[in-house]
Design a protein around this motif. Structure first.
Motif, PDB file in Angstrom:
ATOM      1  N   ALA A  59      34.537  46.730  16.461  1.00 18.01           N
ATOM      2  CA  ALA A  59      35.146  48.516  16.806  1.00 18.01           C
ATOM      3  C   ALA A  59      36.033  49.028  15.836  1.00 18.01           C
ATOM      4  O   ALA A  59      35.425  50.380  15.135  1.00 18.01           O
ATOM      5  N   TYR A  60      36.897  48.033  14.527  1.00 16.73           N
ATOM      6  CA  TYR A  60      37.384  48.943  13.922  1.00 16.73           C
ATOM      7  C   TYR A  60      36.558  48.402  12.586  1.00 16.73           C
ATOM      8  O   TYR A  60      37.595  47.769  11.615  1.00 16.73           O
ATOM      9  N   PRO A  61      35.277  48.838  11.834  1.00 16.17           N
ATOM     10  CA  PRO A  61      34.898  47.739  10.899  1.00 16.17           C
ATOM     11  C   PRO A  61      36.049  47.998   9.504  1.00 16.17           C
ATOM     12  O   PRO A  61      36.050  47.244   8.672  1.00 16.17           O
ATOM     13  N   THR A  62      37.088  48.894   8.797  1.00 17.40           N
ATOM     14  CA  THR A  62      37.470  49.433   8.411  1.00 17.40           C
ATOM     15  C   THR A  62      38.720  48.825   8.146  1.00 17.40           C
ATOM     16  O   THR A  62      39.574  48.686   6.854  1.00 17.40           O
ATOM     17  N   ILE A  63      39.447  47.958   8.853  1.00 17.32           N
ATOM     18  CA  ILE A  63      40.217  47.272   8.722  1.00 17.32           C
ATOM     19  C   ILE A  63      40.125  45.627   8.956  1.00 17.32           C
ATOM     20  O   ILE A  63      39.670  45.322   9.992  1.00 17.32           O
ATOM     21  N   THR A  71      46.392  51.238   1.432  1.00 18.59           N
ATOM     22  CA  THR A  71      46.517  51.716   2.359  1.00 18.59           C
ATOM     23  C   THR A  71      45.110  52.690   2.432  1.00 18.59           C
ATOM     24  O   THR A  71      44.970  53.263   1.404  1.00 18.59           O
ATOM     25  N   GLY A  72      45.067  52.805   3.689  1.00 18.45           N
ATOM     26  CA  GLY A  72      43.264  53.795   3.605  1.00 18.45           C
ATOM     27  C   GLY A  72      44.843  55.450   3.210  1.00 18.45           C
ATOM     28  O   GLY A  72      45.740  55.336   3.167  1.00 18.45           O
ATOM     29  N   GLY A  73      43.408  56.085   4.189  1.00 19.96           N
ATOM     30  CA  GLY A  73      43.856  57.480   4.177  1.00 19.96           C
ATOM     31  C   GLY A  73      44.433  57.848   5.683  1.00 19.96           C
ATOM     32  O   GLY A  73      44.686  57.014   5.868  1.00 19.96           O
ATOM     33  N   GLY A  74      45.230  59.725   5.541  1.00 15.18           N
ATOM     34  CA  GLY A  74      45.325  59.688   7.307  1.00 15.18           C
ATOM     35  C   GLY A  74      44.468  59.125   8.473  1.00 15.18           C
ATOM     36  O   GLY A  74      43.186  58.954   7.827  1.00 15.18           O
ATOM     37  N   GLY A  75      45.296  59.634   9.188  1.00 15.85           N
ATOM     38  CA  GLY A  75      44.171  59.400  10.102  1.00 15.85           C
ATOM     39  C   GLY A  75      44.474  57.893  11.041  1.00 15.85           C
ATOM     40  O   GLY A  75      45.300  57.344  10.856  1.00 15.85           O
ATOM     41  N   GLU A  76      44.709  57.551  12.474  1.00 14.50           N
ATOM     42  CA  GLU A  76      45.114  56.941  13.293  1.00 14.50           C
ATOM     43  C   GLU A  76      44.410  55.666  12.834  1.00 14.50           C
ATOM     44  O   GLU A  76      45.119  54.583  12.565  1.00 14.50           O
ATOM     45  N   ALA A  77      42.817  55.033  12.502  1.00 16.65           N
ATOM     46  CA  ALA A  77      42.273  54.067  12.063  1.00 16.65           C
ATOM     47  C   ALA A  77      41.336  54.063  10.590  1.00 16.65           C
ATOM     48  O   ALA A  77      40.847  54.282  10.676  1.00 16.65           O
ATOM     49  N   ALA A  78      43.206  53.821   9.911  1.00 20.45           N
ATOM     50  CA  ALA A  78      43.411  53.829   8.778  1.00 20.45           C
ATOM     51  C   ALA A  78      43.142  52.799   8.485  1.00 20.45           C
ATOM     52  O   ALA A  78      42.486  51.647   8.802  1.00 20.45           O
ATOM     53  N   ALA A  79      42.132  52.377   6.766  1.00 15.70           N
ATOM     54  CA  ALA A  79      41.356  51.201   6.539  1.00 15.70           C
ATOM     55  C   ALA A  79      42.957  50.325   6.140  1.00 15.70           C
ATOM     56  O   ALA A  79      43.786  50.557   5.471  1.00 15.70           O
ATOM     57  N   GLY A  80      42.419  48.767   5.351  1.00 18.66           N
ATOM     58  CA  GLY A  80      43.616  48.212   5.065  1.00 18.66           C
ATOM     59  C   GLY A  80      43.240  47.026   5.598  1.00 18.66           C
ATOM     60  O   GLY A  80      42.316  46.505   6.951  1.00 18.66           O
ATOM     61  N   ASN A 109      51.077  49.998   6.127  1.00 17.89           N
ATOM     62  CA  ASN A 109      49.985  50.594   6.686  1.00 17.89           C
ATOM     63  C   ASN A 109      50.144  50.699   8.006  1.00 17.89           C
ATOM     64  O   ASN A 109      49.387  50.267   8.642  1.00 17.89           O
ATOM     65  N   GLN A 110      50.834  51.678   8.285  1.00 21.25           N
ATOM     66  CA  GLN A 110      51.441  51.671   9.485  1.00 21.25           C
ATOM     67  C   GLN A 110      50.253  52.660  10.360  1.00 21.25           C
ATOM     68  O   GLN A 110      50.095  51.852  11.261  1.00 21.25           O
ATOM     69  N   ASP A 111      49.544  53.608   9.865  1.00 20.11           N
ATOM     70  CA  ASP A 111      48.387  54.050  10.954  1.00 20.11           C
ATOM     71  C   ASP A 111      47.437  52.956  11.661  1.00 20.11           C
ATOM     72  O   ASP A 111      47.329  52.365  12.307  1.00 20.11           O
ATOM     73  N   ALA A 112      47.124  51.982  10.150  1.00 20.10           N
ATOM     74  CA  ALA A 112      46.191  51.041  10.789  1.00 20.10           C
ATOM     75  C   ALA A 112      47.002  49.777  11.452  1.00 20.10           C
ATOM     76  O   ALA A 112      46.573  48.906  12.262  1.00 20.10           O
ATOM     77  N   GLY A 119      60.089  40.465   2.814  1.00 20.95           N
ATOM     78  CA  GLY A 119      59.155  41.128   2.115  1.00 20.95           C
ATOM     79  C   GLY A 119      57.925  40.966   2.307  1.00 20.95           C
ATOM     80  O   GLY A 119      57.247  40.277   1.454  1.00 20.95           O
ATOM     81  N   ALA A 120      57.694  39.814   3.802  1.00 18.64           N
ATOM     82  CA  ALA A 120      56.406  38.858   3.354  1.00 18.64           C
ATOM     83  C   ALA A 120      54.694  39.944   3.520  1.00 18.64           C
ATOM     84  O   ALA A 120      54.159  39.357   4.035  1.00 18.64           O
ATOM     85  N   GLY A 121      54.686  40.680   3.538  1.00 23.65           N
ATOM     86  CA  GLY A 121      53.465  41.737   4.226  1.00 23.65           C
ATOM     87  C   GLY A 121      52.944  41.277   5.297  1.00 23.65           C
ATOM     88  O   GLY A 121      51.976  41.652   5.718  1.00 23.65           O
ATOM     89  N   ILE A 122      54.209  41.309   6.310  1.00 24.34           N
ATOM     90  CA  ILE A 122      53.519  41.477   7.565  1.00 24.34           C
ATOM     91  C   ILE A 122      54.092  43.177   8.108  1.00 24.34           C
ATOM     92  O   ILE A 122      54.788  43.718   8.039  1.00 24.34           O
ATOM     93  N   ASP A 123      52.128  43.076   8.544  1.00 25.47           N
ATOM     94  CA  ASP A 123      52.661  44.846   9.173  1.00 25.47           C
ATOM     95  C   ASP A 123      52.798  45.085  11.097  1.00 25.47           C
ATOM     96  O   ASP A 123      53.209  46.228  11.129  1.00 25.47           O
ATOM     97  N   VAL A 124      52.393  43.476  11.437  1.00 28.89           N
ATOM     98  CA  VAL A 124      53.098  43.054  13.576  1.00 28.89           C
ATOM     99  C   VAL A 124      52.564  41.781  13.939  1.00 28.89           C
ATOM    100  O   VAL A 124      53.047  41.331  12.937  1.00 28.89           O
ATOM    101  N   PHE A 125      54.340  42.361  14.402  1.00 29.60           N
ATOM    102  CA  PHE A 125      54.699  40.901  15.105  1.00 29.60           C
ATOM    103  C   PHE A 125      54.803  40.866  16.605  1.00 29.60           C
ATOM    104  O   PHE A 125      55.372  41.867  16.909  1.00 29.60           O
ATOM    105  N   PHE A 126      54.736  39.639  16.443  1.00 26.50           N
ATOM    106  CA  PHE A 126      55.617  39.574  18.450  1.00 26.50           C
ATOM    107  C   PHE A 126      56.765  39.186  18.983  1.00 26.50           C
ATOM    108  O   PHE A 126      57.599  38.211  17.798  1.00 26.50           O
ATOM    109  N   THR A 127      57.796  39.457  19.556  1.00 27.50           N
ATOM    110  CA  THR A 127      58.669  38.742  19.790  1.00 27.50           C
ATOM    111  C   THR A 127      59.038  38.627  21.292  1.00 27.50           C
ATOM    112  O   THR A 127      58.490  39.381  22.017  1.00 27.50           O
TER     113      THR A 127
END
Lengths: 313, 441
Positions: B71-75, B38-47, B328-331, B99-107
């Motif tokens: 818009a976010y080339p680091t993510i 994961t990237g460093g702090g800040g809302e637009a983290a990398a990763g 990678n909560q921030d990204a 633990g399949a590494g999902i960060d964002v999902f839809f319901t």
């Protein structure tokens, strides 16, 4: 005094292998070859089976993870007894088995008898009749969906030729949906049964047939006293395996009717699927599975008992 | 060097190969080689952000992701589609568990949303949303259900229920498309549109949910509510429309499995009225698959007779969440916010109207496509879809909901086939719902 010579007795050729050690080495070798398969069976059959039995005593929706499992003892089994939908699903399953299994076995036997005769194109016919068993279930379901269309489907069209203007609603009717599924099940299974019987018929005792012909026995008598008893082990095998697979039947129901119209095709296996995968009640679904397992096991034992002593000695 | 091998060496190699083959399925899904630190702090983290959604990538998500990357080339966002049916949702649930590494999902269903929130699968977004000027509106209970007072998911779509009308068929049958109509007036219009070749509507309009709201099946104390008057009124309407042929014959719906393909009936002019949502615009826009010449106009959802205020049976839906287990909560949050704001317009080609949309002109153009003047009555669409009086709701009660929905489908089939009466429908539904609620208590 006569000199005697002691004849030389052949002595065993000395070996470097101890026979007992050799057998144990062969055993280890066999185990080594079996181990990969055993691991697979353990991981994908035994462990899930034991886990399924344990889950039947819990309330669990899977989504909550291992931490969300609640042990509730026999509550699921208690609820099953008072679940009207489950009781109805059991009756539907029983009806399905009682009609489909004998029909498939008897028609398959008849087909095998005909296909065992030296008729032209016999090899091609055997392949054609076996095809429904190997065709993809979705393809089969799609074709039957068209055939069963109450308006323009071929079945009702033929019925209209015979003066039946308002044919059955088939898959759209709560009265006819289950019989429609039975027709598909019999049609799909008959070829497989025929092939198994054909194989068994190659071992029939021809000398008994010759003797029976000499004694003047007719075709039905020969069938009743020689063919049927000789084929009893095969028949038992087919009845038991058909009963097991029919009780688990799910794919065609899921594709064609989703348990409907109403609950007219909600068999026990489909109700188990609904509880597990639609309602997320995996404990309850597992309890249904255990119940069906015990029931089918009992039926299998009864069938086995009943056929004893009915074979050809 | 000899190329032969001893029996011992051969057996050792075979056993190793077989053990690996057995082990591979056991290890699958345990970790993802795709995960980057994961990237460093800040809302637009990398990763890397792994996104699971039910909409096909080519229907909007891929365009959104391409724009996001600019818009976010680091993510880097990677989209995986899952089929939004029971098996597909179970696949998502087990992937989250495993633990399949999902960060964002839809319901896409409220019962699933409740289950996942209560199972601690979703990150708490309450603070993030409440403090964000662009998204604050979505945090209100009007848009978003709360669990233990917290916000775990945000709606990406306002699925307003509207009536699609075949303008040419309506004109030929002498049906005036109104600005507002009751369910009885809808029924009369459907009867006029019914002749030997066509039926008025696919199905009957709602009375119960329109009157009682999104929790129509429950009393305020969480018990079954199918004995309430509007349910019987709706069952009588459904039965009447089935009997006079103004709704499409249930026998044909079942025999041709048309429930999932209602657009076929509308676009081949077998029905003239179709109560649905904007997500079906993509079929009308697709002239290669569904060639047609008629113009589609729009009317609002019919309201219960005698009602001044009523609920739209649509919902705020397609909920997006950050996975609690995301490393990678921030990204992930950056991506979620993009989807809800700047990126929302890319989903319009799938008919997914954003609940935050204020530019109705742009939204109309994007939803109706380039051939809108040829295919649609554009003014009617704008008037009906963006009517501020449209009252969408958010269900709050879910005990036994999937089983109640199954019972409703099976009982309605029986009602429309004429096997049971409206009174029997009500009584059977009350029993089924009571039993389902008890099982989940």
């Amino acid at each position: 005094m006569v000199a005697t010579t002691v004849p030389e007795t052949p002595t065993a050729v000395p070996t470097t292998l101890n026979p007992r050690r050799g057998r144990s080495r062969e055993g280890r070798l066999a185990l080594a070859f079996l181990t990969p398969n055993l691991l697979g069976v353990l991981a994908f059959t035994v462990v899930p089976l034991v886990a399924g039995i344990l889950v039947a005593f819990t309330k669990w929706n899977v989504v909550s993870g291992i931490g969300g499992i609640q042990w509730i003892g026999l509550q699921n089994f208690h609820n099953l007894i008072f679940d009207a939908t489950f009781r109805k699903s059991l009756l539907l399953t029983a009806f399905f088995i009682v009609v489909t299994v004998p029909a498939t076995v008897l028609i398959g036997l008849g087909l095998a008898t005909v296909l065992n005769k030296p008729i032209p194109g016999r090899a091609a016919l055997r392949a054609i009749f076996f095809l429904p068993y190997i065709v993809n279930i979705i393809a089969v379901g799609t074709v039957w969906l068209i055939l069963f269309n109450p308006g323009g489907g071929i079945l009702n069209t033929v019925l209209r030729w015979f003066g039946i203007a308002n044919g059955p609603g088939w898959l759209t009717s709560s009265t006819w949906a289950l019989p429609a599924l039975m027709i598909i099940a019999v049609w799909s299974g008959v070829g497989y049964v025929a092939v198994i019987y054909l194989a068994a018929m190659q071992d029939l005792p021809m000398n008994l047939y010759e003797a029976a012909e000499i004694d003047g026995a007719g075709a039905w008598q020969r069938f009743r006293t020689i063919t049927w008893p000789s084929l009893m082990p095969t028949t038992v095998f087919l009845v038991i395996t058909s009963m097991i697979s029919t009780s688990q039947g799910f794919g065609m129901i899921a594709f064609l009717t989703q348990g409907g119209p109403g609950t007219s095709t909600t068999t026990a296996s489909y109700y188990m699927y609904q509880n597990g995968f639609l309602y997320y009640r995996f404990g309850y679904a597992a309890a249904i599975g255990i119940f069906m397992f015990v029931l089918v096991l009992l039926l299998t034992m009864v069938s086995w008992r009943l056929q004893r002593g009915r074979g050809l000695d | 060097m000899s190329l032969t091998t001893s029996r011992r060496r051969f057996l050792a190699g075979a056993a190793a190969t077989a053990s690996t083959a057995v082990g591979i399925p056991l290890l699958a899904g345990c970790s993802s080689d795709d995960k980057q630190p994961t990237g460093g702090g800040g809302e637009a983290a990398a990763g890397l952000v792994n996104v699971w959604g039910g909409v096909p990538a080519e229907s909007g998500p891929q365009d959104l992701i391409d724009a996001f990357h600019k818009a976010y080339p680091t993510i880097t966002a990677k989209y995986t589609q899952f089929v939004n049916d029971p098996n597909g949702n179970l696949k998502l649930d087990t992937a989250l568990q495993g633990g399949a590494g999902i960060d964002v999902f839809f319901t896409y269903s409220f019962p699933n949303l409740a289950k996942r929130a209560n199972a601690n699968q979703m990150a708490d977004l309450t603070e993030k949303v409440s403090s964000d000027a662009d998204l604050k509106k979505l945090a209100s209970k009007t848009y978003t259900p709360r669990y233990d007072g917290k916000v775990y998911a945000l709606p990406t779509v306002a699925e307003t229920s509207i009536t699609f009308v075949n303008k040419d068929m309506a004109a030929a049958a002498g049906v005036t498309v109104p600005d507002s109509w009751t369910v009885d007036e809808f029924h009369q219009a459907a009867r006029k549109l019914t002749n030997g070749k066509t039926h008025g509507s696919f199905s009957n309009p709602s009375v119960a949910v329109a009157t009682l709201g999104p929790d129509a099946g429950y009393t305020s104390s969480g018990q079954a509510n199918f004995t309430a008057g509007p349910w019987l009124t709706e069952a009588k309407l459904a039965s009447a429309m089935a009997k006079d042929g103004s709704s499409y014959p249930e026998q044909q719906v079942l025999s041709q499995q048309l429930t999932a393909y209602q657009q076929n009936l509308f676009l081949t002019e077998k029905i003239g009225l179709w109560i649905s949502g904007t997500y079906n615009l993509r079929f009308i826009n697709d002239l290669s698959q569904y060639p047609h010449k008629f113009v589609t106009t729009f009317a609002p959802q019919p309201k219960p007779t005698g009602a001044d205020k009523y609920w739209n049976t649509g919902n705020y839906d397609n909920f997006i969440s950050v996975a609690k287990s995301s490393e990678n909560q921030d990204a992930a949050w950056t991506f979620v916010k993009y989807w809800l704001t700047t990126g929302a317009k890319y989903m319009y080609k799938a008919g997914k109207l954003s609940p935050l949309e204020t530019d109705t002109t742009q939204a109309t153009e994007l939803l109706l496509g380039e051939q809108r003047d040829k295919l649609y009555d554009v003014d009617a669409f704008t008037r009906v879809t963006f009517d501020p009086a449209n009252r969408l709701g958010v269900p709050k009660q879910f005990a036994g909901a999937p089983e109640i929905a199954t019972a409703q489908t099976s009982q309605t089939e029986q009602l429309l086939l004429g096997k049971i009466s409206p009174q029997q429908w009500v009584s059977n539904m009350q029993k089924a719902a009571t039993s389902a609620i008890a099982k989940d208590s």
